[in-house]
Motif scaffolding. Structure first.
Motif, short mmCIF file in Angstrom:
data_model
loop_
_atom_site.label_atom_id
_atom_site.label_comp_id
_atom_site.label_asym_id
_atom_site.label_seq_id
_atom_site.Cartn_x
_atom_site.Cartn_y
_atom_site.Cartn_z
N GLY A 154 1.19 9.58 -9.18
CA GLY A 154 0.09 9.73 -8.23
C GLY A 154 -1.26 9.43 -8.85
N GLY A 155 -2.23 9.20 -7.97
CA GLY A 155 -3.53 8.71 -8.40
C GLY A 155 -4.37 9.73 -9.16
N GLU A 212 -3.45 9.77 -12.70
CA GLU A 212 -3.87 8.48 -13.28
C GLU A 212 -5.35 8.53 -13.69
N LYS A 269 -1.52 -0.10 -18.26
CA LYS A 269 -1.23 -0.62 -16.92
C LYS A 269 -2.20 -1.69 -16.47
N ILE A 302 4.22 -1.25 -4.88
CA ILE A 302 4.42 -0.26 -5.95
C ILE A 302 3.78 1.03 -5.48
N SER A 303 4.59 2.05 -5.23
CA SER A 303 4.06 3.29 -4.67
C SER A 303 5.06 4.41 -4.82
N ARG A 304 4.57 5.64 -4.80
CA ARG A 304 5.49 6.75 -4.64
C ARG A 304 6.33 6.50 -3.39
N LYS A 313 3.35 5.67 2.83
CA LYS A 313 3.26 4.35 2.17
C LYS A 313 4.12 3.32 2.92
N LEU A 335 8.92 -0.82 -5.89
CA LEU A 335 8.97 -0.04 -7.14
C LEU A 335 8.26 1.29 -6.91
N ASN A 347 7.83 5.67 -8.48
CA ASN A 347 8.18 6.70 -9.45
C ASN A 347 8.25 8.02 -8.70
N VAL A 406 4.86 -1.99 -14.13
CA VAL A 406 3.83 -1.94 -13.08
C VAL A 406 2.80 -3.05 -13.35
N GLU A 441 -4.06 6.60 3.77
CA GLU A 441 -4.26 6.39 2.33
C GLU A 441 -5.61 6.96 1.93
N GLY A 472 -6.05 4.72 -2.48
CA GLY A 472 -5.11 3.63 -2.73
C GLY A 472 -5.42 2.91 -4.03
N THR A 500 -3.38 1.78 -6.09
CA THR A 500 -2.49 0.63 -6.31
C THR A 500 -3.15 -0.65 -5.78
N GLU A 551 -5.78 -1.63 -8.38
CA GLU A 551 -5.14 -2.17 -9.59
C GLU A 551 -4.72 -3.63 -9.39
N1 UDP Z 1 2.14 4.45 -9.79
C1 UDP Z 1 2.90 4.12 -10.88
N2 UDP Z 1 4.21 3.80 -10.68
C2 UDP Z 1 4.77 3.82 -9.46
C3 UDP Z 1 3.97 4.16 -8.34
C4 UDP Z 1 2.65 4.47 -8.53
O1 UDP Z 1 2.44 4.10 -12.03
O2 UDP Z 1 5.95 3.53 -9.35
C5 UDP Z 1 0.71 4.74 -10.02
C6 UDP Z 1 -0.13 3.62 -9.47
O3 UDP Z 1 -0.19 2.57 -10.41
C7 UDP Z 1 -1.45 4.35 -9.22
C8 UDP Z 1 -1.01 5.76 -8.83
O4 UDP Z 1 0.30 5.91 -9.35
O5 UDP Z 1 -2.22 4.41 -10.41
C9 UDP Z 1 -0.96 5.93 -7.32
O6 UDP Z 1 -2.24 6.13 -6.83
P1 UDP Z 1 -2.60 5.85 -5.30
O7 UDP Z 1 -4.02 6.24 -5.12
O8 UDP Z 1 -2.27 4.44 -4.95
O9 UDP Z 1 -1.62 6.75 -4.45
P2 UDP Z 1 -1.15 8.28 -4.50
O10 UDP Z 1 0.21 8.25 -5.15
O11 UDP Z 1 -2.15 9.07 -5.28
O12 UDP Z 1 -1.05 8.67 -3.06
#
Ligand code: UDP
Length: 405
Positions: A55-56, A59, A207, A235-237, A242, A265, A267, A302, A319, A322, A324, A327
């Motif tokens: 999650g952000g 990060e 990253k 790429i997202s949770r 999402k 993809l 995590n 990533v 969102e 966001g 992602t 990035e």
């Molecule tokens: N992220 C990651 N791997 C994943 C999914 C997300 O490292 O498989 C990271 C992504 O690169 C970003 C953060 O988790 O830095 C997600 O932040 P975002 O604000 O997009 O969404 P949140 O998950 O906080 O709702």
């Protein structure tokens, strides 16, 4: 090559790392940050959130904490410990605050507050400022004393919130000294004064740093991602907001016209029990041109996808910001993303990416970008410039230092 910090006039060796930002944001910005930090030397700031991982928020804190330290501010980061049922409740709180229907029972609220208050020992009694992130730990304020300032930092989209759940959360928030929202449209009628600070990315992390194409291709090979076809990725949770299902539907439509591999993809954030269930569901959709991977903790993977995929999708239906999107824009990718929340503040439709509102529109933009490489390149270049100007972590650092002053 100049040495780090050389010629920037930065005041101390400790701050020399800031000089790395000069080529990106200019000397003036870096000087302003150093000047803002100087009188804050020795200040002790504690950040508390619900996960070190995924999650952000995690990060941002991973980069921000050492940066504050490098500016002479003593910053620490602590995380709640809680049993799984707590995270089921807080995910429900998160979803309803973002607008889902529903409520919590009195028992849920009692359990929620008890678990948070069992974490009261986390609060560092030496801290001058305690920054509490998001709803999960918000109830820590019940243990407040007057010796320190309390800030609530909300990262989620409250523009369409469910008052059944917001009202009890607001009853905690009212006792904070200050609140910070990501965007002004998320503000709520509250007594504590509100500030607005958009999230941002650190361009020097594993990253986000530049990744050469051969390194990215080797990484794809390790994960069985073919380089023989274009790659489209999200790429997202694994989270309903999402809209990973919508991404696969859009890919199916687009694949009738253009050949590519869609790579989802993700995590698993330790505070998000929904992830494993959604992943298990998505895995059923795998086929030769559809990859669903849960290896999103590999920052190289990533980075490789965000740097070298042909199109990056972020088809969110809500969102907070966001990251992602930020990035991928920083890596000069053409991004196709939901016209919601913080994404709208990042992408100007048709100039530095595309905003979409449906599966069909997403599919059409994928086809368009895969067929028109010049367009993809132009949007990507503009996107990088947008992030350089507005969403690098120096902007966030400057705003936070101003607030602490
Ligand atoms: N992220 C990651 N791997 C994943 C999914 C997300 O490292 O498989 C990271 C992504 O690169 C970003 C953060 O988790 O830095 C997600 O932040 P975002 O604000 O997009 O969404 P949140 O998950 O906080 O709702």
């Amino acid at each position: 090559m100049p040495e780090r910090g050389e010629g920037t006039g930065l005041r101390s060796h400790q701050m020399a790392w800031l000089a790395d930002f000069v080529p990106l944001v200019g000397n003036e910005t870096v000087e302003r940050i150093a000047a803002l930090a100087e009188p804050l030397g020795g200040l002790q700031v504690q950040h508390i959130n619900s996960t070190k991982h995924g999650g952000g928020v995690a990060e941002i804190l991973r980069s921000l904490i050492p940066m504050l330290g490098g500016l002479g501010i003593r910053a620490d980061w602590h995380t709640l410990s809680a049993p799984l049922p707590f995270y089921e409740i807080t995910k429900h709180i998160h979803n309803t605050l973002q607008g889902e229907a529903g409520n919590l029972s009195d028992d849920d609220w009692r359990f929620y507050e008890k678990v948070v208050l069992d974490n009261d020992h986390l609060v560092d009694r030496r801290a001058d400022v305690v920054v509490v992130h998001d709803p999960q730990p918000v109830a820590l304020i019940r243990g407040r004393d007057e010796a320190r300032r309390w800030l609530w930092r909300c990262h989620i989209d409250l523009s369409n919130t469910n008052n059944n759940v917001w009202n009890p959360i607001a009853a905690y928030v009212k006792d904070y000294d200050h609140v910070i929202f990501s965007l002004s449209e998320y503000a709520q009628p509250l007594d504590p004064p509100a500030a607005f600070i958009t999230p941002a990315i650190d361009p020097f992390t594993l990253k986000n740093r530049p990744m050469p194409e051969d390194q990215a291709r080797a990484c794809f090979e390790r994960y069985g991602i073919p380089s023989s076809r274009p790659i489209v990725t999200q790429i997202s949770r694994f989270d309903p907001w999402k809209d990973p299902k919508g991404v696969l539907e859009a890919a199916r439509i687009a694949q009738r016209e253009v050949d590519f591999t869609i790579v989802l993809l993700g995590n698993m954030a330790s505070d998000d029990p929904e992830g494993a269930r959604i992943f298990a569901d998505l895995v059923k959709e795998r086929d030769e041109r559809t990859m669903v991977l849960d290896k999103g903790d590999d920052a190289d993977l990533v980075n490789a996808l965000q740097s070298w995929a042909d199109v990056v999708i972020q088809k969110s239906t809500r969102e907070g910001f966001g990251l992602t999107v930020t990035e991928a824009m920083w890596k000069a990718r053409p991004v196709v993303a939901g016209r919601v929340g913080g994404i709208v503040h990042q992408i100007t439709d048709g100039e530095d990416g595309f905003l979409v509102e449906s599966v069909e529109e997403t599919a059409a933009r994928i086809v368009e970008l895969l067929k028109d490489q010049a367009l993809a390149k132009r949007l990507g270049q503009e996107a990088r410039e947008t992030v350089r100007r507005k969403f690098l972590i120096t902007t966030l650092l400057e705003r936070e230092l101003e607030l602490m002053r």
